[in-house]
Scaffold this active site. Structure first.
Site, PDB file in Angstrom:
ATOM      1  N   ASP A 121     -18.530 -12.313 -21.813  1.00  0.00           N
ATOM      2  CA  ASP A 121     -19.156 -12.439 -20.499  1.00  0.00           C
ATOM      3  C   ASP A 121     -20.613 -12.896 -20.589  1.00  0.00           C
ATOM      4  O   ASP A 121     -21.013 -13.843 -19.919  1.00  0.00           O
ATOM      5  CB  ASP A 121     -19.075 -11.119 -19.721  1.00  0.00           C
ATOM      6  CG  ASP A 121     -17.641 -10.641 -19.591  1.00  0.00           C
ATOM      7  OD1 ASP A 121     -16.730 -11.467 -19.777  1.00  0.00           O
ATOM      8  OD2 ASP A 121     -17.437  -9.447 -19.326  1.00  0.00           O
TER       9      ASP A 121
ATOM     10  N   GLU B 110       4.246 -10.983  -6.454  1.00  0.00           N
ATOM     11  CA  GLU B 110       3.106 -11.123  -7.370  1.00  0.00           C
ATOM     12  C   GLU B 110       3.347 -10.530  -8.755  1.00  0.00           C
ATOM     13  O   GLU B 110       2.586 -10.779  -9.675  1.00  0.00           O
ATOM     14  CB  GLU B 110       1.847 -10.484  -6.745  1.00  0.00           C
ATOM     15  CG  GLU B 110       1.858  -8.956  -6.603  1.00  0.00           C
ATOM     16  CD  GLU B 110       2.549  -8.444  -5.333  1.00  0.00           C
ATOM     17  OE1 GLU B 110       3.389  -9.177  -4.780  1.00  0.00           O
ATOM     18  OE2 GLU B 110       2.266  -7.311  -4.920  1.00  0.00           O
TER      19      GLU B 110
ATOM     20  N   GLY C 138       0.842  -1.189   0.000  1.00  0.00           N
ATOM     21  CA  GLY C 138       0.000   0.000   0.000  1.00  0.00           C
ATOM     22  C   GLY C 138       0.876   1.238   0.000  1.00  0.00           C
ATOM     23  O   GLY C 138       2.071   1.154   0.297  1.00  0.00           O
TER      24      GLY C 138
ATOM     25  N   CYS D  74       5.285  -6.166   1.438  1.00  0.00           N
ATOM     26  CA  CYS D  74       5.624  -4.739   1.438  1.00  0.00           C
ATOM     27  C   CYS D  74       4.979  -4.016   2.623  1.00  0.00           C
ATOM     28  O   CYS D  74       5.363  -4.261   3.752  1.00  0.00           O
ATOM     29  CB  CYS D  74       5.252  -4.115   0.086  1.00  0.00           C
ATOM     30  SG  CYS D  74       6.087  -2.538  -0.180  1.00  0.00           S
ATOM     31  N   TYR D  75       3.977  -3.162   2.388  1.00  0.00           N
ATOM     32  CA  TYR D  75       3.348  -2.467   3.530  1.00  0.00           C
ATOM     33  C   TYR D  75       2.843  -3.499   4.549  1.00  0.00           C
ATOM     34  O   TYR D  75       2.966  -3.304   5.765  1.00  0.00           O
ATOM     35  CB  TYR D  75       2.173  -1.606   3.043  1.00  0.00           C
ATOM     36  CG  TYR D  75       1.506  -0.835   4.163  1.00  0.00           C
ATOM     37  CD1 TYR D  75       2.021   0.377   4.597  1.00  0.00           C
ATOM     38  CD2 TYR D  75       0.361  -1.334   4.791  1.00  0.00           C
ATOM     39  CE1 TYR D  75       1.430   1.084   5.636  1.00  0.00           C
ATOM     40  CE2 TYR D  75      -0.245  -0.638   5.834  1.00  0.00           C
ATOM     41  CZ  TYR D  75       0.292   0.569   6.246  1.00  0.00           C
ATOM     42  OH  TYR D  75      -0.292   1.260   7.282  1.00  0.00           O
TER      43      TYR D  75
ATOM     44  N   LYS E 182     -11.445 -12.014 -15.694  1.00  0.00           N
ATOM     45  CA  LYS E 182     -11.752 -12.210 -17.117  1.00  0.00           C
ATOM     46  C   LYS E 182     -11.146 -13.499 -17.688  1.00  0.00           C
ATOM     47  O   LYS E 182     -11.809 -14.241 -18.402  1.00  0.00           O
ATOM     48  CB  LYS E 182     -11.222 -11.005 -17.899  1.00  0.00           C
ATOM     49  CG  LYS E 182     -11.626 -10.984 -19.342  1.00  0.00           C
ATOM     50  CD  LYS E 182     -12.997 -10.400 -19.484  1.00  0.00           C
ATOM     51  CE  LYS E 182     -13.431 -10.289 -20.924  1.00  0.00           C
ATOM     52  NZ  LYS E 182     -14.728  -9.609 -21.025  1.00  0.00           N
TER      53      LYS E 182
ATOM     54  N   HIS F 224       7.815  -7.629  -3.968  1.00  0.00           N
ATOM     55  CA  HIS F 224       6.501  -8.016  -4.500  1.00  0.00           C
ATOM     56  C   HIS F 224       6.597  -9.327  -5.288  1.00  0.00           C
ATOM     57  O   HIS F 224       6.942  -9.298  -6.471  1.00  0.00           O
ATOM     58  CB  HIS F 224       5.960  -6.902  -5.401  1.00  0.00           C
ATOM     59  CG  HIS F 224       5.538  -5.687  -4.639  1.00  0.00           C
ATOM     60  ND1 HIS F 224       4.283  -5.539  -4.102  1.00  0.00           N
ATOM     61  CD2 HIS F 224       6.235  -4.589  -4.270  1.00  0.00           C
ATOM     62  CE1 HIS F 224       4.213  -4.393  -3.452  1.00  0.00           C
ATOM     63  NE2 HIS F 224       5.383  -3.795  -3.538  1.00  0.00           N
TER      64      HIS F 224
END
Ligand code: XMP
Length: 516
Positions: free
Chosen positions: A231, A174, A56, A83-84, A372, A172
């Site tokens: 969708d 990710e 964050g 991180c944060y 998605k 990070h």
């Protein structure tokens, strides 16, 4: 709440929070994002099998910086702070976090130390690349924590208390710039939390079908607005599997569709899935209302309103219809912590989902949990044809925002014909799947040309092709010259009303993807 294992991600406002959820789901573990301040009661209700604290933009040393209850660490649920989330964990559990003026941003070398499950499979002492983005750093670890990896600029690059299963990483894992990040997350999920790979599209189908059946009961009828896009097509296929002929799909032909669109939808849903499909020919209705309108926002508003009217009229004719299906996706429902403030309205979006609340129908939203790419996977699982599952996005107002100027039937036909040539050539070149969106635009500009010794005076066709990840930003695609040449020749030779072809080399920003 279902019995599947769940990783709870508490969001502290990082731009990467959604990525954490995706990276976990990619490892076949279900994860969901909630704001950091949902409270302990709600966390207990969710009963997560693991908790991830996101990064964050704040500093945990600031007054009023986002925080959580220390009770979270007493639940006995493994925690991964990123991180944060790592700094906050250090601070809450008695460590020291220093705010430094120097921001560490970008690639960094991380050196795992021996002995931690988080770095199982890594060679101790051997540096790997990771992505760092932080100002604060942890200067003293909380009691019982040990250092498990270090880096040059953040000595406490990763620290942990294995006994309590609390792990922290300053980098990070990710993002793609941490190439071995998925392994680190995998170690947390499978070696530390001992989770199973329990999130698959096959199991999702069963769960979703059961959920829809329970929601609508034995007699309820669902109406689904079908646009032909990914969708709504996947929603329709899923609902059809759940309630068969108690599903009615409504497809509105508004005269702004691409070549072959209506036939394609009929073929897939009526002939292949045997869905009760109502195709409403509303072409005159839309085009009469749009006649003479050239302002982009006016066009969009007329189409949005008209669509709702047609849809309401049709759904009123369907007896016992109590439910309305929507293709709402997970990114639309995540209540992320936004530190960015409200964004300005650039275009008023219209889509099938934009139906008014006062329609006397209850909502069924079976894709609410999915990203998605997961929707595409689900579509495949349900047997939706590949060419439908892999479709590029198409805007709700259709060709209206690509046919600049007056929307006459003739100009729309011209655009449809040229756009089909472009689409066919992009498919033939094998490029369709690698491009986010590619389409043609008809400009209300006439230019002089010469064909077979004759002067021509006709309109301009612009080719647009962009790469994007989420439609928010985009880069123009470097289409091969040979392809551009072929499209240009074919369009000018085969489509009356166009005598010049140009290529749009504008990214977003400053441009938008659609021209209107
Ligand atoms: P822009 O043109 O704003 O488009 O860069 C971003 C993405 O959104 C699509 N788009 C729409 N989709 N209803 C939709 O469902 C709309 O009114 C609409 N307008 C634009 C556009 O095709 C691109 O993918």
């Amino acid at each position: 709440m279902s019995s599947r294992q769940t990783v709870l991600i508490l969001d502290f406002g990082s731009q990467y929070t959604q990525l954490i959820a995706r990276r976990i789901r990619e490892q076949s573990v279900y994860s969901e994002i909630h704001p950091y301040n949902i409270g302990m009661e709600r966390i207990r209700e969710i009963a997560p099998d693991a908790i991830v604290l996101s990064g964050g933009p704040a500093s945990c040393n600031d007054v009023d910086s986002p925080t959580i209850s220390k009770e979270l660490y007493e639940l006995g649920v493994p925690v991964l702070g990123i991180c944060y989330g790592a700094q906050l964990t250090a601070k809450l559990l008695g460590g020291v976090v220093k705010t430094s003026d120097k921001h560490e941003y970008g690639r960094a070398k991380l050196v795992p130390l021996a002995g931690s499950e988080l770095f199982h499979g890594f060679t101790a002492g051997e540096a790997i690349n990771v992505w760092m983005s932080h100002g604060d750093r942890v200067e003293a670890l909380p009691t019982d924590f040990v250092l498990v990896a270090e880096s040059e600029n953040s000595p406490a690059a990763s620290f942990a208390c294995a006994k309590r299963r609390i792990y922290c990483v300053q980098f990070h894992p990710e993002v793609v710039h941490s190439p071995r990040g998925a392994e680190i997350l995998g170690n947390f999920l499978f070696r530390i939390c001992k989770l199973e790979k329990s999130w698959s599209m096959a199991s999702f189908v069963d769960e979703a079908v059961a959920k829809v059946r329970a929601q609508v009961g034995d007699t309820g009828r669902i109406i689904c607005g079908l646009s032909g896009g990914v969708d709504s097509s996947v929603v329709a296929a899923l609902l059809h599997k759940a309630i068969g002929n108690r599903l009615t799909c409504i497809f509105v032909d508004n005269g702004l569709l691409r070549a072959g669109e209506r036939d394609n939808v009929e073929k897939v849903f009526r002939d292949h899935f045997h869905v009760d499909l109502h195709v409403i020919d509303a072409r005159d209705r839309f085009l009469d209302k749009l006649a003479g309108q050239t302002d982009p926002e006016t066009k969009r508003k007329i189409i949005g309103v008209e669509f709702i009217r047609v849809f309401e009229e049709e759904s009123n004719k369907i007896e016992n219809a109590k439910w309305l299906a929507q293709g709402t996706l997970y990114p639309d429902v995540i209540e992320s912590v936004s530190f960015k403030g409200p964004s300005a309205v650039i275009k008023s979006h219209h889509n099938v989902g934009g139906l008014p609340d006062d329609m006397d129908l209850e909502l069924v939203e079976p894709l609410r949990e999915l990203f998605k790419d997961e929707v595409r996977e689900l579509g495949r699982e349900l047997g939706v044809p590949e060419n439908m599952v892999n479709r590029q996005p198409f805007p709700g107002p259709g060709l209206a925002v690509r046919c600049l100027g007056d929307l006459t039937r003739q100009r729309l036909d011209t655009l449809r014909a040229a756009d089909k040539i472009l689409g066919d050539e992009i498919v033939a070149a094998g490029l369709y799947d690698s491009i986010w969106q590619s389409f043609g635009v008809l400009l209300p500009v006439k230019t002089v040309g010469v064909m077979g010794d004759q002067r021509t005076y006709a309109e301009v066709f612009a080719i647009r092709a962009v790469h994007s990840v989420d439609g928010m930003t985009a880069d123009w695609v470097h289409l091969p010259y040979e392809l551009l040449a072929k499209v240009s020749t074919r369009v000018i030779n085969e489509v009356r009303g166009i005598n010049r072809v140009v290529y749009d080399v504008t990214s977003k920003p400053p441009g938008t993807i659609e021209w209107e």
